[in-house]
Design an enzyme around this catalytic site. Structure first.
Site, PDB file in Angstrom:
ATOM      1  N   LYS A 128     -12.359  -2.196   6.873  1.00 37.08           N
ATOM      2  CA  LYS A 128     -11.658  -3.049   7.829  1.00 37.08           C
ATOM      3  C   LYS A 128     -12.229  -2.867   9.237  1.00 37.08           C
ATOM      4  CE  LYS A 128      -8.559  -3.394   4.316  1.00 37.08           C
ATOM      5  NZ  LYS A 128      -7.829  -2.530   3.403  1.00 37.08           N
TER       6      LYS A 128
ATOM      7  N   TRP B 163       0.839  -1.212   0.000  1.00 38.85           N
ATOM      8  CA  TRP B 163       0.000   0.000   0.000  1.00 38.85           C
ATOM      9  C   TRP B 163       0.862   1.246   0.000  1.00 38.85           C
ATOM     10  CZ3 TRP B 163      -4.210  -1.289  -1.949  1.00 38.85           C
ATOM     11  CH2 TRP B 163      -4.872  -2.466  -1.593  1.00 38.85           C
TER      12      TRP B 163
ATOM     13  N   ASP C  13      -1.755   6.355   6.464  1.00 35.43           N
ATOM     14  CA  ASP C  13      -2.811   5.432   6.035  1.00 35.43           C
ATOM     15  C   ASP C  13      -3.129   4.526   7.225  1.00 35.43           C
ATOM     16  OD1 ASP C  13      -4.355   3.431   4.940  1.00 35.43           O
ATOM     17  OD2 ASP C  13      -3.016   3.013   3.243  1.00 35.43           O
TER      18      ASP C  13
HETATM   19  C1  LIG Z   1      -7.197  -2.141   2.280  1.00 34.49           C
HETATM   20  C2  LIG Z   1      -6.136  -1.118   2.306  1.00 34.49           C
HETATM   21  C3  LIG Z   1      -5.999  -0.151   1.293  1.00 34.49           C
HETATM   22  C4  LIG Z   1      -6.854  -0.151   0.047  1.00 34.49           C
HETATM   23  O1  LIG Z   1      -8.130   0.254   0.342  1.00 34.49           O
HETATM   24  P1  LIG Z   1      -9.209   0.448  -0.842  1.00 34.49           P
HETATM   25  O2  LIG Z   1     -10.355   1.025  -0.048  1.00 34.49           O
HETATM   26  O3  LIG Z   1      -9.485  -0.894  -1.411  1.00 34.49           O
HETATM   27  O4  LIG Z   1      -8.648   1.389  -1.824  1.00 34.49           O
HETATM   28  C5  LIG Z   1      -5.018   0.809   1.442  1.00 34.49           C
HETATM   29  N1  LIG Z   1      -4.212   0.820   2.500  1.00 34.49           N
HETATM   30  C6  LIG Z   1      -4.291  -0.105   3.486  1.00 34.49           C
HETATM   31  C7  LIG Z   1      -3.357  -0.038   4.642  1.00 34.49           C
HETATM   32  C8  LIG Z   1      -5.256  -1.099   3.414  1.00 34.49           C
HETATM   33  O5  LIG Z   1      -5.344  -2.016   4.386  1.00 34.49           O
END
Ligand SMILES: *Cc1c(COP(=O)(O)O)cnc(C)c1O
Length: 360
Positions: A196, A102, A172
């Site tokens: 999540k 990511w 993030d």
């Molecule tokens: C799941 C995830 C993403 C991607 O998320 P999307 O909503 O599918 O774009 C980005 N960063 C992290 C840390 C993630 O766990």
């Protein structure tokens, strides 16, 4: 069929009481005579839903008034472009730590809009650790410093917040938001896809210090401009109305049923300890991450034998422990034990693994 223990990395488990509440209100919300899905986002009843969601999030995470809370779409991945388009507006340079897929995607996307300086990477060992950072390599003129707090695929987390001085920290938190107490004032911007720990997919939450808003580049698409969304209360266009409502139910559950963020953190630490203690003692299953870098949310493990991994995932699934297959870049297994995974689910998984190990 009974509900299973769902260890999916995302979209992921939601507390059953939250789903039941949504079910009870699905066809007719309160006195509205219609479902939340059918409501105008401009209606007073929907306005109170989004307002309550924001108020609950501010309360649970202690978000100060000088931060805006935005309810957006496009997933966490859209933020990889939206952040540089709005924040890389001074030197046009940013610092980033590469701790997984990511962060790498964020780097690649940001590189389209600004100069990206990598100040640390753990790529050499399949991102199985958090690299030591040397402040002397940080760019004091960077527009922001970017990192991914919890690395969903590799099961690592930053146990310490990087010290970027006056350079705004951008992080993030897609796979760890609401899992533990955080000091929002340390950050310039926090973002997370909801699927999540906050509810269903379709909603992306951005928490951003207000002084960082309003400096987007001229070429920034309107829908990618934080200022537009802030000025319009996240309703420049139709927001993901039902996902926001689900997020409200999740926040109510976290506050009232769990007892708030500190209680949640304690439960999460307990769950992770049960998993790691077993993995550290097992002769068959081995963790892939060690020490302080271990995630509380995503726990990868392997047997070292691909055939055995496959057989285990299959047997676990048949016993009601589903989505344990690891990410293809790590292999093996991964147990994602987000907020809504009960302690009981982890205890039962470990019991199953112990029995599996004995029977081999
Ligand atoms: C799941 C995830 C993403 C991607 O998320 P999307 O909503 O599918 O774009 C980005 N960063 C992290 C840390 C993630 O766990």
């Amino acid at each position: 069929m009974e509900r299973v223990f769902n260890f999916s990395a995302g979209p992921s488990v939601i507390a059953e009481s939250v789903l039941r509440k949504a079910q009870a209100e699905l066809v007719n919300y309160g006195d509205a005579g219609m479902s939340v899905m059918e409501m105008s986002h401009r209606s007073p009843v929907y306005q109170s839903i989004i307002d309550e969601t924001e108020a609950l999030l501010r309360e649970v995470l202690t978000i100060p008034d000088d931060y805006a809370v935005l309810f957006l779409q496009g997933g966490a991945s859209s933020q990889f472009a939206m952040i540089p388009l709005n924040l890389a507006n001074g030197s046009g340079q940013i610092d980033i730590v590469l701790t997984g897929q990511w962060a790498t995607k964020a780097q690649q996307e940001a590189s389209k809009y600004c100069e990206v300086n990598v100040v640390g990477s753990s790529k050499d060992k399949t991102f199985s650790y958090i690299p030591k950072l040397d402040k002397k390599t940080f760019n004091p003129n960077a527009d922001y410093f970017y990192y991914c707090s919890n690395n969903t695929i590799y099961g690592t987390r930053f146990s310490e917040i990087p010290d970027s001085g006056n350079v705004p920290l951008v992080t993030d938190m897609s796979s760890c938001i609401l899992s533990e107490k955080i000091d929002v004032t340390k950050y310039g911007l926090i973002f997370a896809g909801a699927q999540k720990n906050m509810g269903p997919a379709g909603l992306t939450v951005v928490i951003v210090r207000k002084d960082l808003i309003g400096k987007a580049r001229d070429i920034t698409p309107t829908m990618f401009n934080y200022e537009i969304h802030e000025k319009n209360g996240s309703m420049y266009n139709t927001p993901p109305t039902f996902a926001i409502y689900m997020c409200k139910l999740v926040l109510e559950w976290l506050k009232n049923d769990i007892g708030g963020i500190e209680a949640m953190e304690e439960i999460n630490h307990k769950k992770a300890k049960i998993m790691y203690d077993y993995l550290d003692s097992s002769k068959v299953f081995k963790p892939t991450v060690y020490g302080a870098d271990r995630s509380y949310m995503n726990i990868p493990f392997i047997t070292g034998n691909e055939e055995l991994d496959k057989a285990f995932v299959k047997a676990a699934s048949a016993a009601g422990f589903v989505n344990l297959k690891g990410h293809r870049s790590v292999g093996g297994m991964r147990a994602s034990i987000y907020n809504a995974m009960p302690v009981e689910g982890v205890e039962k998984l470990v019991e199953f693994m112990k029995n599996y190990e004995v029977a081999l």
